[in-house]
Design an enzyme around this catalytic site. Structure first.
Site, mmCIF file in Angstrom:
data_model
loop_
_atom_site.group_PDB
_atom_site.id
_atom_site.type_symbol
_atom_site.label_atom_id
_atom_site.label_comp_id
_atom_site.label_asym_id
_atom_site.label_seq_id
_atom_site.Cartn_x
_atom_site.Cartn_y
_atom_site.Cartn_z
ATOM 1 N N ALA A 73 41.720 35.719 43.367
ATOM 2 C CA ALA A 73 41.296 34.693 42.554
ATOM 3 C C ALA A 73 40.005 35.757 41.606
ATOM 4 C CB ALA A 73 40.523 33.233 42.411
ATOM 5 N N GLN A 75 36.578 35.189 40.992
ATOM 6 C CA GLN A 75 35.848 34.496 41.894
ATOM 7 C C GLN A 75 36.235 34.720 43.275
ATOM 8 O OE1 GLN A 75 32.497 35.035 40.821
ATOM 9 N NE2 GLN A 75 33.259 35.403 39.161
ATOM 10 N N SER A 76 36.914 35.602 43.847
ATOM 11 C CA SER A 76 37.642 35.688 44.994
ATOM 12 C C SER A 76 36.554 36.206 46.154
ATOM 13 C CB SER A 76 38.926 37.107 45.466
ATOM 14 O OG SER A 76 39.109 36.614 46.846
ATOM 15 N N ASN A 77 35.807 34.760 46.903
ATOM 16 C CA ASN A 77 35.084 35.078 47.991
ATOM 17 C C ASN A 77 35.729 36.337 48.862
ATOM 18 O OD1 ASN A 77 32.744 33.321 47.020
ATOM 19 N ND2 ASN A 77 34.687 31.835 47.688
ATOM 20 N N CYS A 79 37.695 38.408 48.607
ATOM 21 C CA CYS A 79 38.111 39.616 47.712
ATOM 22 C C CYS A 79 36.461 40.415 47.988
ATOM 23 C CB CYS A 79 38.752 39.579 46.654
ATOM 24 S SG CYS A 79 40.417 39.177 46.421
#
Ligand SMILES: *Cc1c(COP(=O)(O)O)cnc(C)c1O
Length: 327
Positions: A73, A75-77, A79
């Site tokens: 997403a 706001q992916s942690n 990534c």
């Protein structure tokens, strides 16, 4: 055991601390609550993906890859930690993110940019559907791409959490724990805990709070976790019984309006933990998992006789991106 255990590249500061949340526990009139601070793994503001990436990126290095591709997403942690790890290892990083480019990058996305990741916007596709075509282009450019699966949830990612349970076992008396509660989303953490529990022969109940409806998944999430635990068991070639649906404890009562939609319960959990302990949870994962834990205490499913460990999986950098829902 005839296969050597996987190697890892050091990316985090481990072991992470364990703290006792005595004030939160007193406010709730509930069990003793310990917290495993994987928000403090240290890599690019920390989180549970650091543990997975230590094993996965070691594999990328062993295979001679020079470019990392993963998805999530906006706001992916996962990534963000992948981008930080790639920077540390001097690998090129491509992130395939759901949604559209915002006018101003905030939270994890801002950090992705600071770590020098190349961002590909994928609209509705937040689970890596577009990875094959992007990888083909990278190969055509002469790069050697390595695909990190969604959430880092493959055998190596899961193994890292069996390893993490062993780490915990050196820190506290895990025999006295009754429950480990954590946010479960792409399944690697959960599968790893199931495996670790079996390998270490522990009685503790390993309870994942499902935070995502997962409607787009080809197979249901509960089946996915059990399959991954079994695939990891086979991958490691360890002598434990195959996992069945009965080994899985996944609670799906707290999904609310769906992935990343913050409700009153998440807001309360975040603010209660912040005010009572000075510890930040995140809006998407740990805030929801803590809301689940609080509800289980209030409804008597967990009592003063229990001894619970909440595994903090990180995520606080996204708080800023959710400022409008939280303030
Ligand atoms: C990814 C993530 C989780 C879920 O872990 P999975 O292994 O994907 O199930 C929980 N909390 C945070 C903060 C995360 O980033």
């Amino acid at each position: 055991m005839n296969r050597p255990l996987p190697n890892k590249v050091e990316l985090g500061f481990l072991p992470t601390p364990v703290s006792e949340l005595s004030k939160l526990s007193a406010i709730l009139g509930g069990p003793k609550i310990l917290m495993k601070r994987d928000d403090l793994t240290g890599l690019g503001m920390g989180g549970n993906k650091t543990r997975k990436l230590e094993f996965i990126l070691q594999d990328a290095l062993e295979k001679g890859c020079d470019t990392i591709v993963t998805a999530g997403a906006s706001q992916s942690n996962h990534c963000r930690q992948t981008a930080a790890a790639a920077a540390q290892l001097q690998l090129e990083c491509h992130l395939v993110l759901g949604g559209e480019a915002p006018n101003v990058a905030n939270g994890n996305l801002l950090l992705d940019q600071l770590f020098g990741a190349h961002i590909h916007w994928a609209g509705q596709h937040r689970k890596g559907e577009d990875i094959p075509q992007i990888t083909d282009k990278l190969i055509a450019l002469g790069k050697r791409p390595y695909i990190v699966p969604y959430g880092g949830s493959n055998e190596l990612g899961a193994y890292s959490f069996a390893h993490a349970l062993k780490e915990l076992d050196t820190q506290i008396d895990t025999e006295s724990l009754t429950h480990i509660v954590f946010a479960s989303s792409s399944g690697g953490t959960h599968a790893g805990f199931m495996l670790g529990k079996a390998l270490l022969k522990k009685r503790v109940k390993v309870i994942g709070i499902n935070i995502d409806k997962g409607e787009t998944d080809a197979i249901p999430f509960d089946k996915f976790i059990v399959n991954l635990a079994n695939k990891t068991r086979e991958y490691l070639n360890v002598n434990i019984n195959p996992f069945t649906d009965n080994d899985l404890m996944l609670i799906s009562d707290y999904i609310g309006e769906g992935y990343g939609v913050i409700g009153a319960a998440e807001k309360e959990a975040i603010s209660l933990t912040a005010k009572s302990e000075g510890i930040l949870l995140d809006p998407v994962y740990t805030g929801r998992a803590m809301a689940g834990l609080i509800d289980m205490i209030r409804t008597g499913k967990l009592t003063r006789n229990d001894n619970v460990l909440f595994w903090h999986t990180g995520g606080a950098p996204s708080l800023f991106a959710y400022a409008e829902s939280l303030s």
